[in-house]
Design an enzyme around this catalytic site. Structure first.
Site, short mmCIF file in Angstrom:
data_model
loop_
_atom_site.label_atom_id
_atom_site.label_comp_id
_atom_site.label_asym_id
_atom_site.label_seq_id
_atom_site.Cartn_x
_atom_site.Cartn_y
_atom_site.Cartn_z
N GLU A 128 0.90 -1.21 -0.40
CA GLU A 128 0.33 -0.32 -0.49
C GLU A 128 0.76 1.48 -0.40
O GLU A 128 0.78 2.38 0.67
CB GLU A 128 -0.52 -0.04 1.35
CG GLU A 128 -2.60 -1.01 1.03
CD GLU A 128 -3.20 -1.10 1.38
OE1 GLU A 128 -3.35 0.25 2.19
OE2 GLU A 128 -3.61 -2.39 1.54
N1 COS Z 1 -6.10 11.65 -3.85
C1 COS Z 1 -6.99 12.66 -4.84
N2 COS Z 1 -6.05 13.29 -5.52
C2 COS Z 1 -4.97 12.57 -5.74
C3 COS Z 1 -4.19 11.92 -5.05
C4 COS Z 1 -4.87 12.11 -3.81
N3 COS Z 1 -4.28 11.51 -2.64
N4 COS Z 1 -2.44 12.19 -4.86
C5 COS Z 1 -2.58 12.91 -6.07
N5 COS Z 1 -3.82 12.59 -6.51
C6 COS Z 1 -3.88 13.49 -8.13
C7 COS Z 1 -3.71 14.79 -8.25
O1 COS Z 1 -4.43 15.54 -7.83
C8 COS Z 1 -3.36 15.00 -9.98
O2 COS Z 1 -4.86 15.10 -10.42
P1 COS Z 1 -4.73 16.09 -11.95
O3 COS Z 1 -3.93 14.66 -12.33
O4 COS Z 1 -5.86 16.06 -12.13
O5 COS Z 1 -3.73 17.03 -11.11
C9 COS Z 1 -3.45 13.46 -10.18
O6 COS Z 1 -3.66 12.70 -9.08
C10 COS Z 1 -1.97 12.77 -10.20
O7 COS Z 1 -0.93 13.07 -9.09
P2 COS Z 1 0.80 13.51 -8.86
O8 COS Z 1 1.07 13.63 -10.25
O9 COS Z 1 0.82 13.92 -8.24
O10 COS Z 1 1.15 11.99 -9.48
P3 COS Z 1 2.05 10.84 -8.67
O11 COS Z 1 3.16 10.34 -10.62
O12 COS Z 1 3.90 11.30 -8.59
O13 COS Z 1 1.91 9.92 -7.74
C11 COS Z 1 1.85 9.01 -5.65
C12 COS Z 1 2.16 10.11 -6.58
C13 COS Z 1 3.97 8.67 -5.86
C14 COS Z 1 2.18 9.56 -4.12
C15 COS Z 1 1.44 7.57 -6.33
O14 COS Z 1 1.81 7.54 -7.36
C16 COS Z 1 1.52 6.81 -5.05
O15 COS Z 1 0.54 6.77 -4.32
N6 COS Z 1 1.96 5.71 -5.07
C17 COS Z 1 2.20 4.70 -4.49
C18 COS Z 1 1.32 3.68 -5.22
C19 COS Z 1 0.93 2.19 -4.21
O16 COS Z 1 0.58 2.44 -2.60
N7 COS Z 1 1.03 1.57 -4.77
C20 COS Z 1 0.80 -0.09 -3.60
C21 COS Z 1 0.37 -0.75 -4.80
S1 COS Z 1 -1.59 -0.38 -3.79
S2 COS Z 1 -2.50 -2.03 -2.62
#
Ligand code: COS
Length: 389
Positions: free
Chosen positions: A366
């Site tokens: 996660e």
């Molecule tokens: N809630 C709602 N929207 C969100 C958000 C959140 N917590 N985080 C990002 N977003 C939205 C952003 O606002 C953006 O929207 P727009 O395109 O409309 O501007 C979009 O999502 C992309 O956001 P961002 O550019 O910040 O994304 P990144 O590619 O930089 O990724 C992380 C952000 C690294 C935080 C994300 O890829 C992540 O959580 N990765 C881990 C995934 C994970 O937990 N994997 C484990 C397997 S799942 S069990």
């Protein structure tokens, strides 16, 4: 072992804790070694969870649940994970799989799926792929619109409850060229034509949890199973992970509490040099550090759960903090518990080596703890730029 504070748990939460303690002591402890050894799925314990209404905890009352309160789920997960974090994962892995429906689905979808889950039908969340882990937007599974349905092709990897769940929330690209904005979420049921299961993983820890590949080959899903609309999948994923990370934090907290309890008990019973080993200050200080970390993690995890239950929207930072801190605590406390038990701690006749193996995944899944620190750090800088502090 009682906590010195009851952290103002409600009567319902105390009742949930007691139910989970009974299931843990009577049903889980006698068989946890077997499931850890064999990697079999604990069907009869999942049945006991359902009979005790534990799947209702994270579902609102109007859909057959008990309210959908994060703190109630945290209490249940913490208590169950004291006994076995892999077996308990069938429950809150279902919570994870349900969150896209709870948070983002329409009324008709909620009415169709939530009552079944409340009754004990397992669900699973399918985001991860071979090349889409931390980079969640790197999903390659595709969903192509064809008349009244979408056709899914691709393979999901390391899916908790994979093969055992009946209901899957699946991320697929409806427009790969758009990256994160081209992702969409679908509800897919076990048995859908073209949906099969691949490799079952052989893991270091949480071995009673089913972790499996999902394979989609021209799998046709009705358009009524699209959650929120095309291109909204990344938002669904992020909202889901924000809401589910407190459960992983609670899992880690339960593992740490379980290991602390075994270590303290053992230190009073084990005698060396004519006295219990807890009479040695070096060991006592180790136990004290373990206990401090567990209490600090509990304070943060409960604070996070209550913050989410207050209706707060900006939960990402708090949720990432709770997951990161509690899982680092679990790794450190379980490692120290093995040390307290010495040679016995390294052997499978005591549960601490298993707890140490189980703890490791909480720093990884996660979102790795490096991703959590990234989320926390970016939120801090954003808050500073907005003049929050
Ligand atoms: N809630 C709602 N929207 C969100 C958000 C959140 N917590 N985080 C990002 N977003 C939205 C952003 O606002 C953006 O929207 P727009 O395109 O409309 O501007 C979009 O999502 C992309 O956001 P961002 O550019 O910040 O994304 P990144 O590619 O930089 O990724 C992380 C952000 C690294 C935080 C994300 O890829 C992540 O959580 N990765 C881990 C995934 C994970 O937990 N994997 C484990 C397997 S799942 S069990």
């Amino acid at each position: 072992m009682e906590n010195t504070l009851n952290f103002e748990l409600t009567d319902l939460q105390l009742e949930i804790k007691e139910i989970c303690r009974t299931i843990g002591e009577e049903k889980i402890v006698p068989v946890r070694g077997h499931y850890d050894e064999t990697g079999e799925f604990p069907h009869e314990i999942v049945k006991a969870f359902a009979e005790a209404d534990l799947f209702r905890i994270f579902i609102p009352e109007e859909y057959g649940g008990m309210g959908g309160c994060t703190m109630d789920l945290v209490v249940a997960v913490e208590e169950l994970c004291k006994y076995d974090a892999g077996i308990a994962l069938s429950l809150f892995g279902t919570g994870l799989g349900t969150l896209p429906i709870l948070l983002c689905a329409n009324e008709e979808q909620k009415k169709r799926y939530l009552p079944r889950i409340a009754d004990g039908t397992l669900a699973a969340f399918a985001l991860t792929e071979a090349n889409a882990g931390s980079d969640a937007a790197g999903v390659r599974t595709t969903a192509v619109k064809d008349g009244e349905s979408y056709v899914l092709n691709g393979t999901k990897q390391w899916i908790t409850n994979g093969g055992e769940a009946e209901i899957y929330t699946v991320c697929a690209m409806t427009d790969r060229a758009k990256g994160a904005r081209g992702a969409s979420f679908f509800i897919v049921e076990k048995g859908a034509p073209g949906f099969t299961f691949g490799k079952k993983e052989n893991k270091m820890g949480i071995r009673a949890s089913a972790t499996r590949e999902l394979v989609f080959q021209d799998c046709r899903v009705g358009k009524e199973n699209l959650i929120m609309g095309e291109g909204r999948g990344f938002i669904v994923a992020m909202k889901t992970l924000d809401a589910s990370r407190p459960s992983v934090a609670a899992q880690a907290l339960g593992i740490a509490q379980g290991a602390l309890e075994v270590a303290v008990k053992y230190s009073r019973e084990r005698r060396q040099f004519g006295q219990p080993i807890c009479a040695n200050q070096g060991l006592l200080f180790l136990l004290s550090d373990m206990a401090m970390k567990v209490e600090a993690a509990r304070a943060l995890v409960y604070r996070c759960a209550r913050y989410m239950d207050s209706g707060a929207k900006d939960v990402s930072k708090m949720s990432a903090m709770a997951k990161c801190f509690a899982s680092d605590t679990a790794m450190s406390v379980t490692t120290d518990a093995v040390q307290v038990l010495g040679g016995y701690g390294y052997m499978k006749e005591y549960p601490v080596e298993k707890m140490m193996r189980d703890a490791k995944i909480t720093q990884i899944y996660e979102g790795t703890n490096q991703i959590q620190r990234d989320v926390i750090g970016k939120a801090l800088i954003r808050e500073a730029s907005q003049g929050v502090f």
